[in-house]
Motif scaffolding. Sequence first.
Motif, mmCIF file in Angstrom:
data_model
loop_
_atom_site.group_PDB
_atom_site.id
_atom_site.type_symbol
_atom_site.label_atom_id
_atom_site.label_comp_id
_atom_site.label_asym_id
_atom_site.label_seq_id
_atom_site.Cartn_x
_atom_site.Cartn_y
_atom_site.Cartn_z
ATOM 1 N N MET A 1 0.810 -1.216 0.000
ATOM 2 C CA MET A 1 0.000 0.000 0.000
ATOM 3 C C MET A 1 0.846 1.271 0.000
ATOM 4 O O MET A 1 0.314 2.372 -0.155
ATOM 5 N N ILE A 2 2.163 1.152 0.199
ATOM 6 C CA ILE A 2 3.027 2.337 0.235
ATOM 7 C C ILE A 2 2.925 3.076 -1.097
ATOM 8 O O ILE A 2 3.072 2.503 -2.166
ATOM 9 N N GLY A 3 2.659 4.385 -1.008
ATOM 10 C CA GLY A 3 2.502 5.206 -2.195
ATOM 11 C C GLY A 3 1.118 5.145 -2.803
ATOM 12 O O GLY A 3 0.846 5.834 -3.786
ATOM 13 N N ARG A 4 0.219 4.345 -2.217
ATOM 14 C CA ARG A 4 -1.131 4.203 -2.760
ATOM 15 C C ARG A 4 -2.184 4.386 -1.667
ATOM 16 O O ARG A 4 -3.313 3.919 -1.791
ATOM 17 N N LEU B 1 12.620 10.387 -3.230
ATOM 18 C CA LEU B 1 12.250 8.980 -3.359
ATOM 19 C C LEU B 1 11.567 8.494 -2.091
ATOM 20 O O LEU B 1 11.940 8.881 -0.985
ATOM 21 N N GLY B 2 10.597 7.603 -2.256
ATOM 22 C CA GLY B 2 10.008 6.923 -1.118
ATOM 23 C C GLY B 2 10.931 5.811 -0.651
ATOM 24 O O GLY B 2 11.902 5.450 -1.325
ATOM 25 N N PRO B 3 10.649 5.239 0.536
ATOM 26 C CA PRO B 3 11.544 4.210 1.084
ATOM 27 C C PRO B 3 11.652 2.965 0.218
ATOM 28 O O PRO B 3 12.712 2.353 0.133
ATOM 29 N N ALA C 1 14.292 4.606 -11.061
ATOM 30 C CA ALA C 1 13.453 4.806 -9.877
ATOM 31 C C ALA C 1 12.486 5.946 -10.148
ATOM 32 O O ALA C 1 12.792 6.878 -10.895
ATOM 33 N N ARG C 2 11.343 5.869 -9.523
ATOM 34 C CA ARG C 2 10.326 6.903 -9.691
ATOM 35 C C ARG C 2 10.120 7.635 -8.370
ATOM 36 O O ARG C 2 10.016 7.016 -7.313
ATOM 37 N N GLY C 3 10.078 8.966 -8.447
ATOM 38 C CA GLY C 3 9.865 9.771 -7.241
ATOM 39 C C GLY C 3 9.119 11.048 -7.563
ATOM 40 O O GLY C 3 8.561 11.208 -8.648
ATOM 41 N N ASN D 1 5.341 13.414 -10.709
ATOM 42 C CA ASN D 1 6.083 12.155 -10.702
ATOM 43 C C ASN D 1 7.186 12.212 -11.761
ATOM 44 O O ASN D 1 6.970 12.718 -12.859
ATOM 45 N N GLN D 2 8.361 11.712 -11.396
ATOM 46 C CA GLN D 2 9.481 11.753 -12.336
ATOM 47 C C GLN D 2 10.326 10.505 -12.197
ATOM 48 O O GLN D 2 10.568 10.023 -11.084
ATOM 49 N N VAL D 3 10.773 10.000 -13.327
ATOM 50 C CA VAL D 3 11.666 8.842 -13.347
ATOM 51 C C VAL D 3 13.109 9.344 -13.392
ATOM 52 O O VAL D 3 13.436 10.256 -14.163
ATOM 53 N N VAL D 4 13.966 8.771 -12.558
ATOM 54 C CA VAL D 4 15.391 9.100 -12.586
ATOM 55 C C VAL D 4 16.170 7.846 -12.958
ATOM 56 O O VAL D 4 15.734 6.724 -12.677
ATOM 57 N N TYR D 5 17.314 8.051 -13.598
ATOM 58 C CA TYR D 5 18.183 6.953 -13.991
ATOM 59 C C TYR D 5 19.515 7.139 -13.281
ATOM 60 O O TYR D 5 20.144 8.202 -13.365
ATOM 61 N N VAL D 6 19.937 6.103 -12.568
ATOM 62 C CA VAL D 6 21.125 6.187 -11.717
ATOM 63 C C VAL D 6 22.028 4.994 -12.023
ATOM 64 O O VAL D 6 21.558 3.860 -12.122
#
Length: 338
Positions: free
Chosen positions: A55-58, A202-204, A228-230, A238-243
Amino acid sequence: MRRDWMTSVAAVDLGTARIRVWHPQRGPVLDEPSLIALDEQQGHACALGASAKRMIGRLPHGLTIRRAVAAGRVTDFEAALLLARYALDHVRPSRPGRRQTVVTAAPVDSSSVQVRTLEQALLRVGAHRVVVVPAPVAAALGGALPFADGSGGMLVDLGAGTVDVAVFARGRMVDATSLPGGGDALDEAVAGWVRREHQVALGPVAAEALRIGGGAGDPATAATPLQARGRHLGTDANQVVYVRAEEVRQACRAVLTDMAAAIRVTLARCPEELRAEIAERGVVLTGGLAQSPWARERLQELVDAPLRAADAPQDRTAEGLAVLARSPERADEYAVRA
């Protein structure tokens, strides 16, 4: 102690990241995240464990995700009560009226207040008696060290919320230190780096996924950017990052350096003969973080003693508690006195 005590004993490892429950006869009966989705208005749990993590993030309005334990210690007593009840529901005595004893673990530097808080959480939900042992002792008894032969050894429990470094000799823990941090500190370091470099929060769950991906140690995927999405701090979108994996590892280096320092300091306090025995046998790593190849490699670069991960390192503490649940006299022998 009465013999019928054995038939009503359970092992509960209420950890920062996961709650694990062992029954002496049935074996493992629960292994789920130590999370609760709580309805703040009604005051009851809507989901626990794996269901709460999904449920995290929802979460709808009015629900929050709560963690009962931080740095290996109960920090949210209400959440701890709900999780403890959830745990004991899996191992209630089959015979009505039978008293139940619970064997559990705490970090080596837990105060008497922290130990009592853990005890009270389990007593309030139905345990008749609670025995708390140091987490490294449980991990050693769970097969991480040849505990029975009385030889010397060192165990480092790399948990989610704390790192316990313990030295054993003659079947006893003779020195120990605890460092707040562990996997959670690495996740926070990764999230902090992404915030600074990409202006994305970012969320956990996303931070943990990046940390695990960056430390997987697979050469075939090392050059492939991790995704990752944060939430963008400027636009709230909402944004996707590339690491890259190397960037994740760089973000984690300071935390791992602190862990290595704690191991070196504890080693330096050992008498020469014991230090030589540890160097010959190697330092044993337990806990979830011990599964990360890169974390082990980085620690090895900084510690002047061979390091090796125990088999199934994430289960050693819970399995050690199960050993004690089957031998109640030994549980009392190693118990922490609050």
